[in-house]
Motif scaffolding. Structure first.
Motif, PDB file in Angstrom:
ATOM      1  N   SER A  64      73.382  29.309  83.372  1.00  0.00           N
ATOM      2  CA  SER A  64      74.688  29.966  83.344  1.00  0.00           C
ATOM      3  C   SER A  64      74.810  30.927  82.165  1.00  0.00           C
ATOM      4  O   SER A  64      75.263  32.074  82.322  1.00  0.00           O
ATOM      5  CB  SER A  64      75.797  28.916  83.286  1.00  0.00           C
ATOM      6  OG  SER A  64      77.062  29.510  83.142  1.00  0.00           O
ATOM      7  N   ASP A  65      74.402  30.466  80.972  1.00  0.00           N
ATOM      8  CA  ASP A  65      74.550  31.280  79.766  1.00  0.00           C
ATOM      9  C   ASP A  65      73.770  32.588  79.849  1.00  0.00           C
ATOM     10  O   ASP A  65      74.167  33.598  79.248  1.00  0.00           O
ATOM     11  CB  ASP A  65      74.100  30.499  78.528  1.00  0.00           C
ATOM     12  CG  ASP A  65      75.039  29.342  78.189  1.00  0.00           C
ATOM     13  OD1 ASP A  65      76.152  29.304  78.752  1.00  0.00           O
ATOM     14  OD2 ASP A  65      74.644  28.488  77.374  1.00  0.00           O
ATOM     15  N   ARG A  66      72.658  32.577  80.577  1.00  0.00           N
ATOM     16  CA  ARG A  66      71.813  33.779  80.636  1.00  0.00           C
ATOM     17  C   ARG A  66      71.947  34.519  81.959  1.00  0.00           C
ATOM     18  O   ARG A  66      71.188  35.451  82.242  1.00  0.00           O
ATOM     19  CB  ARG A  66      70.353  33.397  80.363  1.00  0.00           C
ATOM     20  CG  ARG A  66      70.143  33.112  78.874  1.00  0.00           C
ATOM     21  CD  ARG A  66      68.977  32.195  78.608  1.00  0.00           C
ATOM     22  NE  ARG A  66      68.865  31.962  77.158  1.00  0.00           N
ATOM     23  CZ  ARG A  66      69.599  31.066  76.491  1.00  0.00           C
ATOM     24  NH1 ARG A  66      70.514  30.335  77.134  1.00  0.00           N
ATOM     25  NH2 ARG A  66      69.449  30.889  75.190  1.00  0.00           N
ATOM     26  N   GLY A  67      72.880  34.072  82.779  1.00  0.00           N
ATOM     27  CA  GLY A  67      73.148  34.769  84.027  1.00  0.00           C
ATOM     28  C   GLY A  67      71.989  34.768  84.999  1.00  0.00           C
ATOM     29  O   GLY A  67      71.808  35.729  85.758  1.00  0.00           O
ATOM     30  N   ILE A 109      62.985  29.442  86.755  1.00  0.00           N
ATOM     31  CA  ILE A 109      61.552  29.151  86.701  1.00  0.00           C
ATOM     32  C   ILE A 109      60.750  30.450  86.659  1.00  0.00           C
ATOM     33  O   ILE A 109      59.815  30.590  85.855  1.00  0.00           O
ATOM     34  CB  ILE A 109      61.136  28.274  87.894  1.00  0.00           C
ATOM     35  CG1 ILE A 109      61.799  26.884  87.788  1.00  0.00           C
ATOM     36  CG2 ILE A 109      59.621  28.130  87.962  1.00  0.00           C
ATOM     37  CD1 ILE A 109      61.609  26.013  89.011  1.00  0.00           C
ATOM     38  N   SER A 110      61.123  31.419  87.484  1.00  0.00           N
ATOM     39  CA  SER A 110      60.422  32.705  87.477  1.00  0.00           C
ATOM     40  C   SER A 110      60.562  33.404  86.127  1.00  0.00           C
ATOM     41  O   SER A 110      59.599  33.969  85.606  1.00  0.00           O
ATOM     42  CB  SER A 110      60.978  33.607  88.583  1.00  0.00           C
ATOM     43  OG  SER A 110      60.745  33.046  89.857  1.00  0.00           O
ATOM     44  N   PHE A 111      61.759  33.342  85.558  1.00  0.00           N
ATOM     45  CA  PHE A 111      61.999  33.950  84.249  1.00  0.00           C
ATOM     46  C   PHE A 111      61.075  33.366  83.190  1.00  0.00           C
ATOM     47  O   PHE A 111      60.525  34.085  82.350  1.00  0.00           O
ATOM     48  CB  PHE A 111      63.464  33.731  83.858  1.00  0.00           C
ATOM     49  CG  PHE A 111      63.792  34.055  82.427  1.00  0.00           C
ATOM     50  CD1 PHE A 111      63.788  35.362  81.964  1.00  0.00           C
ATOM     51  CD2 PHE A 111      64.132  33.037  81.534  1.00  0.00           C
ATOM     52  CE1 PHE A 111      64.094  35.658  80.634  1.00  0.00           C
ATOM     53  CE2 PHE A 111      64.447  33.318  80.216  1.00  0.00           C
ATOM     54  CZ  PHE A 111      64.419  34.634  79.763  1.00  0.00           C
TER      55      PHE A 111
END
Length: 629
Positions: A21-24, A32-34
């Motif tokens: 949530s914090d990082r949108g 996971i991809s990030f």
């Protein structure tokens, strides 16, 4: 089929939900991809914002791949000591219990004071940066400041399983060339004292200059008392580069000596903390407990994760079924939030009907399973004992990984025995033999297509073996050696080992370690060991022995050989289930023993390709002893 499903709090208040949530990021898949597509952004945010790691000098670059994916370097230019992260506070860090009911709670401040003393004593007594420090102690509170103190001093710790016999100790101390050893004189199991000091003395390597003993049983010898070391005080700490080694953990392979996996300040501890934070949802002030030994990776994993996340760790010495309900009473008394069990232990507790009583699991937020696949029946037993409230975090990776390749997240449903996502920083896949992704429902080999801080920095003084073990099957691909499958819905399943390594109660054991002991017997010409399924332990070793001319098979000789393996490797590690006497072993034309074929034939399975087999009559020998079984 019963499925664990997240509750409202998991979807909004868990660590993983808040990070997304914090990082949108929106979804778990996007998170996971990030983590593997943008490793610099993810790992720097975790280290600096979540862990709030103390750097002496801040790193200038997160990741350097100039030496290839096999040899990534992390947090370049950073100066740090990962053991110098303890707060000076009265909050509990270590919660401990002995078999006799004795208890101890050590605060952050107490552990810090003792770790400073250990570091200062080591420095005064000749430890140089990078010297190895063996640790041969059971699960007692003293082991935590010993580990952290040795790292604080600039040493590289070599944790040894507390049940090892003299030969297993000797091999690891000799290979690491340990200069110092910290040991306990005795440990306790099922109410009986076990003489650890005698095993250590018999297995000491020539490199060892000083032995420090945690005196519990009044045994005497030419060593230094750990109690006296703790009293010496001091505040020494070695400022290290981020990539300096802190630990060598030995893990067995299918051939040769055990592999010394090398781990760094910015590696193993960071990966462990990330997995506990995102998979097990441990928050500040909560308690992590894993039923393990410090000689296996889950011991140091628990220690690093607990203090880096500003929580507590809880562990006990001795047998988990002594008494029968010990595990659940321990969880209740110490308010454990996350409890890790090997599938072997879960199966055993289920078999003796050692279920938790009402109220004993009220503090528990998560079960953990690692070491080997958990069967559906045992998964369901835990699920029902937790009344469907407590998630079962299936978790699989390895010592070389510093944690998980696959795990479970509390924001997604969990099917029995499955993994619902890749661990942070990991891009996993299942490959067929031709190096292509396996279709859903098809068995293949688990591989990793990304890099992460917890990657072992190779094997101790053997970089080529590291490359051959993990990087030689497909270019640029980490081939882990686990057989795995992905179903139509994207859930992963681990099906066992793709190589010959035996997993006894979740602990990896190379057949060569047992075979070396057997082959040293004057009656034995050669031997081969395999792992076969076992209802409680998952796998047990069965050994096939060829005798020298002039010797005949007998029950007396069999007992003697089994006893020899127990004495050399320790009963827990070297407990051979049975020995089968044969006239010859299946081998390739270049004399390599075909353990894969032995196992398949013995278990009545298709042995596969036999084109390399030199002596087909050896197959009949294995069939002969299998029929007698």
């Amino acid at each position: 089929m019963e499925i664990w499903r997240p509750e409202k709090e998991h979807l909004s208040e868990s660590n993983i939900a808040r990070y997304i949530s914090d990082r949108g990021l929106g979804t778990l898949d996007a998170f996971i991809s990030f983590t593997y597509e943008r490793p610099e952004a993810f790992w720097s945010s975790f280290v600096d914002e979540v862990l709030r790691v103390k750097w002496y000098e801040k790193y200038t670059k997160v990741l350097d791949l100039s030496s290839g994916v096999q040899w990534p370097r992390w947090f370049i230019g950073g100066k740090i000591n990962i053991a110098d992260q303890l707060e000076d506070s009265a909050r509990p860090l270590v919660k401990w219990e002995g078999e006799d009911g004795s208890k101890a709670v050590w605060s952050y401040s107490e552990v810090l004071y003792k770790a400073r003393a250990v570091a200062s004593w080591l420095k005064r007594n000749g430890l140089n940066k990078g010297d190895r420090v063996g640790i041969f102690m059971p699960m007692v509170p003293e082991i935590v400041p010993v580990m952290l103190g040795a790292i604080r001093a600039g040493g590289i710790i070599v944790p040894l399983f507390s049940g090892f016999g003299k030969e297993a100790i000797r091999v690891r101390l000799e290979d690491s060339e340990a200069k110092f050893v910290f040991a306990s004189d005795i440990s306790y199991r099922r109410g009986r004292p076990i003489d650890m000091l005698s095993e250590l003395r018999a297995g000491l390597a020539p490199s060892v200059r000083n032995v420090v003993v945690h005196e519990r049983g009044g045994l005497r010898g030419d060593y230094v008392s750990l109690a006296e070391v703790f009293k010496t005080g001091g505040d020494y700490v070695e400022a290290a580069s981020s990539e300096d080694p802190i630990m060598i953990i030995y893990t067995s392979g299918t051939t040769g000596k055990p592999k010394g996996t090398v781990h760094t300040h910015d590696g193993f501890p960071i990966k462990a903390a990330a997995d506990v934070y995102f998979h097990f949802d441990l928050r500040e002030g909560e308690t992590l407990s894993w039923i393990t030994d410090m000689g296996w990776m889950m011991g140091p994993w628990m220690v690093f994760a607990a203090y880096l996340l500003r929580g507590s760790m809880a562990f006990f010495e001795g047998a988990p079924d002594y008494p029968k309900d010990r595990v659940w009473r321990f969880v209740e008394e110490h308010r454990v939030s996350a409890l890790g069990l090997a599938a072997t232990l879960t199966r055993y507790l289920r078999s003796i009907e050692a279920a938790a009583a009402p109220g004993q699991l009220d503090s528990l937020k998560a079960f953990g399973n690692t070491g080997e696949p958990i069967d559906v029946e045992s998964w369901l037993w835990l699920y029902r004992m937790g009344r469907g409230r407590i998630p079962i975090i299936n978790y699989s990776g390895g010592t070389e990984i510093s944690g998980g390749i696959l795990g479970c997240y509390v924001v997604r449903e969990m099917k029995p025995s499955s993994f619902n996502g890749m661990s942070p920083g990991i891009k996993a896949a299942v490959f067929t033999e031709d190096g292509k992704p396996a279709p859903p429902g098809t068995e293949g080999e688990l591989v990793v297509l990304s890099v992460w801080p917890g990657m072992t920095r190779g094997f101790w003084r053997d970089p080529q073996r590291y490359l051959e073990t993990y990087w030689s099957k497909w270019p640029g691909v980490w081939a882990h050696g686990d057989a795995a499958m992905v179903d139509q819905e994207g859930f992963y399943y681990i099906l066992g080992r793709a190589d010959d390594t035996i997993k006894v109660a979740g602990k990896r054991l190379g057949p060569a370690e047992i075979e070396t002991v057997l082959n040293a017997h004057p009656a034995v010409a050669e031997s081969a060991c395999i792992g076969v399924p076992h209802d409680i332990k998952g796998e047990v070793p069965i050994c096939f022995v060829v005798l020298k001319p002039g010797y005949e098979p007998s029950e007396e000789l069999k007992r003697e050989l089994i006893k020899r393996t127990e004495e050399a490797l320790g009963k827990a590690f070297g407990a051979v289930e049975d020995i089968k006497f044969v006239k010859l072993l299946p081998k390739t034309r270049n004399a390599k023993i075909m353990r894969r074929v032995i196992r398949a034939v013995y278990l009545g399975r298709n042995p596969g390709d036999l084109s390399a087999l030199e002596s087909p009559e050896a197959i009949e020998e294995i069939k002969r002893v299998a029929i007698k079984s």
